[in-house]
Every structure is written in C-alpha cells, then in structure tokens.
Design a protein around this motif. Structure first.
Motif, mmCIF file in Angstrom:
data_model
loop_
_atom_site.group_PDB
_atom_site.id
_atom_site.type_symbol
_atom_site.label_atom_id
_atom_site.label_comp_id
_atom_site.label_asym_id
_atom_site.label_seq_id
_atom_site.Cartn_x
_atom_site.Cartn_y
_atom_site.Cartn_z
ATOM 1 N N TYR A 175 -13.363 -9.068 8.453
ATOM 2 C CA TYR A 175 -14.658 -8.198 7.257
ATOM 3 C C TYR A 175 -15.988 -8.931 7.688
ATOM 4 N N ARG B 257 -7.666 -5.823 -7.802
ATOM 5 C CA ARG B 257 -8.895 -5.390 -6.919
ATOM 6 C C ARG B 257 -8.722 -3.870 -6.904
ATOM 7 N N LYS C 81 -13.739 -1.839 9.724
ATOM 8 C CA LYS C 81 -14.511 -1.777 8.463
ATOM 9 C C LYS C 81 -15.918 -1.400 8.512
ATOM 10 N N TYR D 254 -14.682 -5.786 -1.142
ATOM 11 C CA TYR D 254 -13.465 -6.080 -2.025
ATOM 12 C C TYR D 254 -13.896 -7.078 -3.619
ATOM 13 N N TYR E 67 -3.446 -11.667 1.612
ATOM 14 C CA TYR E 67 -3.018 -10.449 2.116
ATOM 15 C C TYR E 67 -1.926 -10.156 2.829
ATOM 16 N N GLY F 132 -7.854 2.325 -3.845
ATOM 17 C CA GLY F 132 -6.747 1.050 -3.639
ATOM 18 C C GLY F 132 -6.755 0.904 -2.204
ATOM 19 N N ILE F 133 -6.657 0.675 -1.327
ATOM 20 C CA ILE F 133 -6.470 0.390 0.280
ATOM 21 C C ILE F 133 -7.295 0.425 0.544
ATOM 22 N N GLY F 134 -7.881 -0.034 1.265
ATOM 23 C CA GLY F 134 -9.610 -1.032 2.069
ATOM 24 C C GLY F 134 -9.750 0.392 2.884
ATOM 25 N N ASN G 178 -9.503 -11.595 2.472
ATOM 26 C CA ASN G 178 -9.214 -9.953 1.505
ATOM 27 C C ASN G 178 -8.150 -10.658 0.984
ATOM 28 N N PHE H 60 0.735 -1.326 0.100
ATOM 29 C CA PHE H 60 0.006 -0.461 0.350
ATOM 30 C C PHE H 60 1.006 1.509 -0.360
ATOM 31 N N LYS I 225 -4.527 -5.974 11.779
ATOM 32 C CA LYS I 225 -2.734 -6.270 11.277
ATOM 33 C C LYS I 225 -1.623 -6.533 12.323
HETATM 34 C C1 MLT Z 1 -6.090 -3.343 2.821
HETATM 35 O O1 MLT Z 1 -6.691 -2.700 1.703
HETATM 36 O O2 MLT Z 1 -5.941 -4.813 2.330
HETATM 37 C C2 MLT Z 1 -6.470 -3.127 4.245
HETATM 38 O O3 MLT Z 1 -6.765 -1.303 4.083
HETATM 39 C C3 MLT Z 1 -5.757 -3.952 4.720
HETATM 40 C C4 MLT Z 1 -5.694 -3.287 6.124
HETATM 41 O O4 MLT Z 1 -6.497 -3.173 6.530
HETATM 42 O O5 MLT Z 1 -4.248 -3.439 6.746
#
Ligand code: MLT
Length: 411
Positions: free
Chosen positions: A218, A388, A249, A347, A132, A40-42, A187, A17, A109
């Motif tokens: 998730y 993604r 999330k 996603y 991931y 991009g990033i979740g 993910n 990321f 994480k």
């Molecule tokens: C992702 O985009 O895969 C997530 O943001 C990962 C995360 O939550 O660290």
C-alpha cells in the motif's frame, strides 16, 4: 490411503474473506432485492489506467505476429520491467536496489506465503495482532505453529499487540525472534511507520540476525512526504529485509495480477552446518523451479505504470481512493464514531459503536443497512471491537454506504 498435510486441520474454518463472502451470499440469496454495498475485501473497482490497457493491447498484437511472439519469459521477470521498478520505486528514493534483486510475480499475497519455502522450520516468527491473515495462515500450513486457542492465537507464534495506545505500531520485542512480518501502510489498521520506527526494527534485526518481511503493498497511498515508502530507505535494511510490492492496489491489477519481491544479494541465512547462504540464490532457485513468470502482456501493462501518462493515471486513481477514505473518516467521525487510519492508507479502522463485537457489528451492518465491511477480530484477537472499512469502491457507493451507516449507528 494417502495422508494429508495435517497442519491444514489446525486452520480456522475459513480464510477471512471467503467467510465474509459466504455470509454475504447467504444474505443476498435470502434478500434478492437488497442493494448490498461491499467495503469488505480491499478489491479495486475503477478501470485499469489507459496507459496500461494500451500497452497490453500492443503486447497482444505483438504476440499475434511471428516476429513479436514470445514463449516462456525469464522466471524473474523481463529485465525492462525490473529496470523501471529499480529506477522509479527504489533508486529515485535513494534505495540501493538493483534490477537483478527484483523478482516479478503474480501477487504479493502469493509471495508472502511462498517465501517460507526457503526458510527452515525452527525459526521463531513474530506477527502483529491484528495482522493480515495470510502471514499467519501460511505459517500454520507450513507446520510452523502449534494449535489455535480460543482467542484464535496459534501456539509458537510471537504476537506483537498493536492498538491505539501504541499508534498501531508494535514495540520491539524483548526476546529474540527470527522472522518478523511488518506491513506499512498497515493492513488492516491503516497505520504508518516513521523512519525512526523502521530504523529501530532494522537495528533489532541486524543485532539478532533476524529477517524482516516488509509488505509495502500500500506504499502508493502515502501522501506524507516524511514517511518512508520502502524499508530500503532505512540504513542497514539491505542486510535484513525482503520487501513485497504489488501493482494490485495502485494500478488496479487485482484481476490482472502483477507484483514484485525484492531480495537483496547481501541477504544471508544460516545453513544447518552454520555456513552463510545467499537468500537471493535460494529464492532464484525456488522461482525458476516452481514459477514460469508473469505473462508478457501483463508485464508490458505493468511497465506502462512508469510512463509519464501511466504515472499521472495511477496518481489519479490513488487520489480517487484516498478521497473515498477521507469521506469515510469525515462521515463516521461526524457521527461520533472513532476512526483510525485512512490518511496515508486506503483502510479505515473503526471502533465499533455501542461496544458491539466485531462480528455483531458486521451482522448488524449487513442486515440493517446492507453494507459489508471486515470484522476486526478476523485479523486477530486484538482486533476485537474494531471493524475495517475499505476505501476501494465507487464514489457513489462510498457516499451511500456512509449515509446509511451514520443514519443508523450515530453515537
Ligand atoms: C484485503 O482486503 O485485506 C486485501 O484484499 C488483501 C489482499 O490483497 O490479499
């Protein structure tokens, strides 16, 4: 001269990321007028639920009063939060999980990486491909792998390929592995696991004395009532699984930070002398030595997720992002692009159009329509040719991004 942890030198240049952010920042610097949309990033975009904000404001007021002030909290997290989690997230689904088996933390994480502290260095580790990246990189850092090859695979890891053919759920390995990382809803692919699939993993783990690291960050996005939310809904999982969860999330806590890890007291590992050792005890020891807990204010905010208002507000947030996911799926499908995921997960896993490589598609999207996604190959060799797209953004941005992509990349 001090020496360093040489394992870090085995890591690929940048974590996925930050590498994407680097490329996007360079683009924005060169094109300051471009209206870049980031899928991009979740990372969540919608404001914190009102119930959480109100609870946190009240907690700040308490901290400003001599009688309500709190210093260090319990390293495991406050009992009132752990009780609510045990009741709402686990016991209500028939999972035999007690509040004392829940550890509050500042992120799943972090915990996915930190958990390796309590395991030995000789375990065989299995990850899916794609995966991931945190699961892989933290094992590299801990010295559990060999070097990386041209495909981005590390020596010593067992890669379990997932693809459309196996519905992005790995086959049970024929060999023995000790630690298994599973993430459902997945993910990056957005795939889900049935009870039968998880039962097969639990049976495997019990038969081989393995431990499953189950990342359920998730789970709130599951809408299909048949799908399990927790590994502990599966018989036998208390004896072979650790579960990671997050408020990031579902309740929008990516910037607020609160998560939890469940380590059942029945879970055992082997010491060098062959004796059984409680993993709960080791994790408790690790946390009380290296962690001082999540702030009182934030834990009060997380607790409010379980109030009636909090539950409604979180459900509304989840619905909002899942409507985004549906828009992404529908628009791309109508443009002739093959998509997976995005039904019980935030996603959408996209087959890159025109057979572009993942990074070529990333660069084309960024440069021509100013939309950012995540290259599938960043999640592993088997992610090559995929991309993604995250549903975490405003409605306006998701609609505009889909308009731009479908106009340019119609198949
Ligand atoms: C992702 O985009 O895969 C997530 O943001 C990962 C995360 O939550 O660290």
């Amino acid at each position: 001269m001090v020496t360093i942890n040489d394992n870090y030198l085995k890591l690929k240049a940048g974590y996925l990321f930050p590498e994407i952010a680097r490329r996007v920042n360079a683009f924005v610097e060169a094109n300051p007028d471009a209206k870049v949309i980031r899928l991009g990033i979740g990372d969540v975009t919608e404001p914190l639920p009102e119930a959480c904000r109100t609870a946190m404001i009240r907690a700040v007021e308490e901290m400003g009063d001599r009688n309500g002030f709190k210093g260090y909290g319990p390293e495991q997290g406050y009992g009132w939060l752990r009780e609510k989690i045990a009741q709402f997230d686990f016991q209500s689904r028939g999972c035999d999980i007690d509040a004392s088996e829940i550890f509050i933390s500042d992120g799943s994480k972090c915990d996915c990486g930190n958990i390796l502290d309590i395991f030995g260095d000789t375990n065989t580790i299995a990850v899916t491909d794609p995966v991931y990246p945190v699961y892989v990189d933290t094992n590299v850092m801990a010295g559990h792998t060999g070097d990386v090859n041209d495909r981005g695979e590390y020596g010593g890891l067992v890669y379990l390929p997932i693809s459309a053919e196996n519905h992005f759920t790995a086959s049970i390995p024929s060999e023995k592995v000790d630690l298994i990382y599973l993430c459902f809803p997945n993910n990056p692919t957005g795939a889900t696991a049935t009870r039968e699939h998880l039962q097969a993993w639990v049976n495997y783990a019990k038969a081989h004395g393995s431990i499953i690291f189950f990342d359920a960050a998730y789970e709130a996005f599951i809408t299909d009532p048949e799908l399990p939310h927790s590994i502990y809904e599966i018989e036998g999982a208390r004896d072979c699984a650790i579960e990671f969860r997050s408020f990031s999330k579902n309740a929008g806590f990516t910037g607020t930070r609160c998560a939890l890890t469940v380590v059942p007291k029945t879970l055992m590992g082997k010491a060098a002398d062959g004796s059984d050792v409680s993993l709960w005890q080791l994790w408790n020891r690790r946390q009380s030595t290296k962690f001082n807990g999540v702030s009182y204010v934030v834990q009060r905010g997380a607790e409010a997720v379980y109030s009636p208002d909090g539950q409604n507000q979180v459900q509304a947030l989840v619905r909002f992002y899942m409507d985004n996911a549906q828009i992404i799926r529908n628009q791309l499908t109508a443009a002739g692009i093959q998509v997976y995921g995005g039904v019980n997960a935030p996603y959408v896993w996209v087959k890159t159009p025109h057979n572009l490589s993942s990074w070529d598609f990333f660069d084309k999207l960024l440069n021509t329509v100013n939309v950012v996604g995540t290259p599938g190959s960043g999640f592993g060799a088997a992610g090559e040719g995929y991309f993604r797209i995250s549903a975490f953004n405003s409605r306006e941005n998701v609609e505009e991004a889909m308009r731009r992509i479908t106009e340019k990349f119609k198949v």
